[in-house]
Design a protein around this motif. Structure first.
Motif, PDB file in Angstrom:
ATOM      1  N   TRP A 462       0.830  -1.214   0.000  1.00  0.00           N
ATOM      2  CA  TRP A 462       0.000   0.000   0.000  1.00  0.00           C
ATOM      3  C   TRP A 462       0.867   1.268   0.000  1.00  0.00           C
ATOM      4  N   ALA A 463       1.851   1.287   0.898  1.00  0.00           N
ATOM      5  CA  ALA A 463       2.647   2.505   1.063  1.00  0.00           C
ATOM      6  C   ALA A 463       3.415   2.848  -0.214  1.00  0.00           C
ATOM      7  N   PRO A 464       4.227   1.909  -0.797  1.00  0.00           N
ATOM      8  CA  PRO A 464       4.915   2.278  -2.030  1.00  0.00           C
ATOM      9  C   PRO A 464       3.960   2.573  -3.184  1.00  0.00           C
ATOM     10  N   ASN A 465       2.763   1.999  -3.152  1.00  0.00           N
ATOM     11  CA  ASN A 465       1.782   2.242  -4.203  1.00  0.00           C
ATOM     12  C   ASN A 465       1.389   3.718  -4.277  1.00  0.00           C
ATOM     13  N   SER A 466       1.602   4.424  -3.164  1.00  0.00           N
ATOM     14  CA  SER A 466       1.182   5.828  -3.136  1.00  0.00           C
ATOM     15  C   SER A 466       2.048   6.684  -4.075  1.00  0.00           C
ATOM     16  N   LEU A 467       3.288   6.267  -4.317  1.00  0.00           N
ATOM     17  CA  LEU A 467       4.166   7.099  -5.149  1.00  0.00           C
ATOM     18  C   LEU A 467       3.722   7.129  -6.616  1.00  0.00           C
ATOM     19  N   PRO A 468       3.573   5.951  -7.270  1.00  0.00           N
ATOM     20  CA  PRO A 468       3.063   6.018  -8.633  1.00  0.00           C
ATOM     21  C   PRO A 468       1.682   6.666  -8.719  1.00  0.00           C
ATOM     22  N   THR A 469       0.859   6.475  -7.670  1.00  0.00           N
ATOM     23  CA  THR A 469      -0.481   7.075  -7.698  1.00  0.00           C
ATOM     24  C   THR A 469      -0.361   8.593  -7.712  1.00  0.00           C
ATOM     25  N   LEU A 470       0.515   9.095  -6.860  1.00  0.00           N
ATOM     26  CA  LEU A 470       0.727  10.534  -6.786  1.00  0.00           C
ATOM     27  C   LEU A 470       1.220  11.051  -8.135  1.00  0.00           C
ATOM     28  N   TYR A 471       2.125  10.313  -8.721  1.00  0.00           N
ATOM     29  CA  TYR A 471       2.668  10.691 -10.023  1.00  0.00           C
ATOM     30  C   TYR A 471       1.541  10.744 -11.052  1.00  0.00           C
ATOM     31  N   TYR A 472       0.678   9.718 -11.028  1.00  0.00           N
ATOM     32  CA  TYR A 472      -0.399   9.632 -11.992  1.00  0.00           C
ATOM     33  C   TYR A 472      -1.410  10.755 -11.831  1.00  0.00           C
TER      34      TYR A 472
END
Ligand code: UPG
Ligand code: MN
Length: 539
Positions: A462-472
């Motif tokens: 969940w936590a690392p998933n936030s980075l690509p999400t933020l980028y997107y």
């Protein structure tokens, strides 16, 4: 996009074959009659200000009122706040229970948390007179408790009613006090009966010893102390635990869970039965997604088909032996008749309390396996998840039960600030598991199947998933605002050269157009292909 592709594969592991279970509780009763096992219920609270004692006792009363033989039920409260206010509320609850339990059973009411029941308007199961009689009694009790909490003192005349109040003196603080164990209702005592003469469940208050120089390991520490304290009072083979803000919403839940444990074909493999966390205070439109719909309705059921759902810390039934570190063997047979039945001759309740206190000291766990191989594991903000993983790795399976009428109802976060805090804690905790020696791929390797390990990782990532999400979220919006094309043009032209049959798309009229590779010969009056910005013609 590569990250999303990989994460998608991980999530598919649990979405492939979800299972939904249903039980036949009437058959359980018909088959086992009065041979059903004893059940110990653990409730945890930590702070009388953020978890008001009047709500804590509503949870306590709801679990005392289960549709289950009272002599087989023991309810324990762990108070990490070590507060006399919570003890006072428990004492009030022990008196109110004498009227509340027969009322619940006589009219078969739901839910059995008085706070939740009276928040709904009058239901015509009983006469309005009886309803108001119980409601007035409840309102007066909560008022006395709330007044005590506001003034932070217990009236002198009340103190003399129970010896337990003398455990507190002005020097005691929540972080520095001796162990306290008080049996408020002793179900094995002739006097432990309700207003109609029926046996009441045993009710115990515990505040484990706290000293500033000793680490107390939060809820896991409280649960482990409860496991030991209960072992000298009731020692039931089944343990259920709930957070103090999660009341029982379904009075048949114990029987429901026992249907799995007592199942003749698969019961001997099951380590725990987990229920979903449902909330009754969700905002309109479920604004922050706090109802955990995907987890509750899809992922937990999916995990069930792979070896079992995670242990999420509340609304869960365990076998005592398994929580204490037992490994699975094929010929395993549980002794459901275990537990302490009658009182051993000549042991008074006072002696039992003293024995229990010695098990709830700060030093008891030193140089033992507690917090590692025995009990809940220490050293992680989501201790329950690694505890569950360790149980799976010892060979046990677990079961997810999600009945139509929710088994438990709690209070979830409602504001953005609370939501962020909750999610930060969960994702941080799960990510730290992923990076630790408990990483499901390492710890579970060779002990659980690969898809099960992947299921555990959904939360770990969940936590690392936030980075690509933020980028997107950020980069494409900026690109659109600036008029920068998202996809490089040159690539599309190259692709066009490779494939003769190209972009097929529809526009408002639902006509389908193609953009042929030999666009030189195309009719120039027609539309323009949105992708390659060339002209297109209808097919
Ligand atoms: O030192 C402590 C801290 C907390 N608690 C109790 O633990 C429970 C859970 O704590 P809370 O602060 O409400 O955490 P939540 O984020 O709401 O809890 C969810 O997430 C936790 C971590 O995964 C699980 O343990 C919980 O069961 C689950 O409901 C509450 O009943 C507390 O009273 C203690 O007994 N002692
Ligand atoms: Mn909570």
């Amino acid at each position: 996009e590569l990250w999303y592709a990989a994460y998608w594969v991980v999530t598919q592991s649990v979405r492939w074959s979800p299972v939904r279970r249903c039980t036949f509780r009437d058959r359980l009763t018909a088959r086992y009659g009065d041979r059903l096992p004893g059940v110990d219920i653990f409730v945890c609270t930590a702070d009388p200000l953020s978890e008001p004692p009047s709500l804590v006792i509503s949870t306590i009363l709801s679990v005392m009122a289960y549709n289950y033989p009272a002599e087989k039920l023991s309810v324990y409260l762990s108070d990490d706040g070590g507060s006399v206010l919570t003890f006072y509320a428990m004492w009030e609850a022990s008196l109110f229970a004498k009227h509340w339990l027969p009322f619940c059973k006589r009219y078969n009411i739901e839910p059995r948390s008085p706070a939740a029941y009276f928040s709904e308007s009058y239901q015509d199961l009983c006469t309005p007179k009886e309803w108001s009689f119980i409601k007035d009694m409840y309102d007066e009790m909560t008022e006395r408790i709330d007044t005590a909490v506001i003034s932070r003192k217990i009236p002198e005349e009340i103190r003399s009613n129970h010896k337990g109040f003398y455990e507190w003196n002005p020097e005691i603080t929540s972080k520095n006090h001796q162990p306290i164990v008080q049996v408020l209702i002793d179900g094995k005592d002739q006097k432990g009966v309700d207003s109609e003469g029926n046996v009441l469940p045993t009710l115990v208050y515990m505040a484990r010893e706290k000293r500033p120089q000793h680490h107390h390991n939060f809820k896991a520490g409280a649960m482990n102390a409860l496991i030991r304290v209960s072992s000298v009072i009731s020692n039931s083979p089944v343990i259920m635990n709930v957070d103090c803000d999660m009341y029982s919403n379904n009075n048949d839940t114990i029987r429901d869970a026992l249907c799995f444990f007592l199942d003749e074909e698969m019961g001997h493999k099951i380590g725990f039965v987990q229920y979903p966390q449902n909330y009754n205070n969700m905002t309109k439109n479920n604004l922050y997604g706090n109802s955990l719909h995907v987890i509750n309705e899809v992922e937990m059921g999916g995990m069930d088909s792979l070896g079992g759902p995670l242990y999420v810390g509340t609304g869960c039934f365990h076998r005592r032996e398994i929580l204490c570190g037992k490994r699975f063997t094929k010929d395993y047979q549980e002794d459901w008749n275990g537990g302490i039945k009658g009182r051993i001759q000549d042991t008074s309740i006072g002696e039992i309390e003293e024995k229990a206190k010695s098990l709830a000291t700060c030093t008891y766990e030193h140089d033992t396996q507690w917090g590692d191989e025995i009990g809940l594991k220490y050293g992680c903000p989501v201790e329950d998840v690694i505890t569950g993983l360790a149980i799976h790795c010892r060979g046990w399976e677990s079961v997810y039960s999600n009945p139509t009428r929710p088994a438990f109802m709690g209070l979830g976060p409602t504001t953005l600030a609370q939501t962020l805090l909750q999610h930060k804690r969960w994702s941080e905790g799960s990510f730290s598991i992923f990076l630790s020696k408990y990483c499901p791929f390492l710890f579970g390797h060779g002990k659980t199947n690969l898809r099960h390990q992947m299921g555990y990782c959904i939360y770990g990532l969940w936590a690392p998933n936030s980075l690509p999400t933020l980028y997107y979220v950020v980069i494409p919006s900026l690109a659109l605002l600036k008029g920068i094309p998202l996809f490089p043009k040159v690539m599309i032209h190259n692709m066009r050269k490779m494939s003769p049959c190209l972009h097929v798309f529809s526009i408002k009229t639902n006509e389908v157009f193609t953009c042929p590779s030999d666009y030189e010969s195309m009719d120039r009056t027609l539309h323009i292909c949105l992708l390659c910005e060339e002209h297109v013609q209808p097919i």
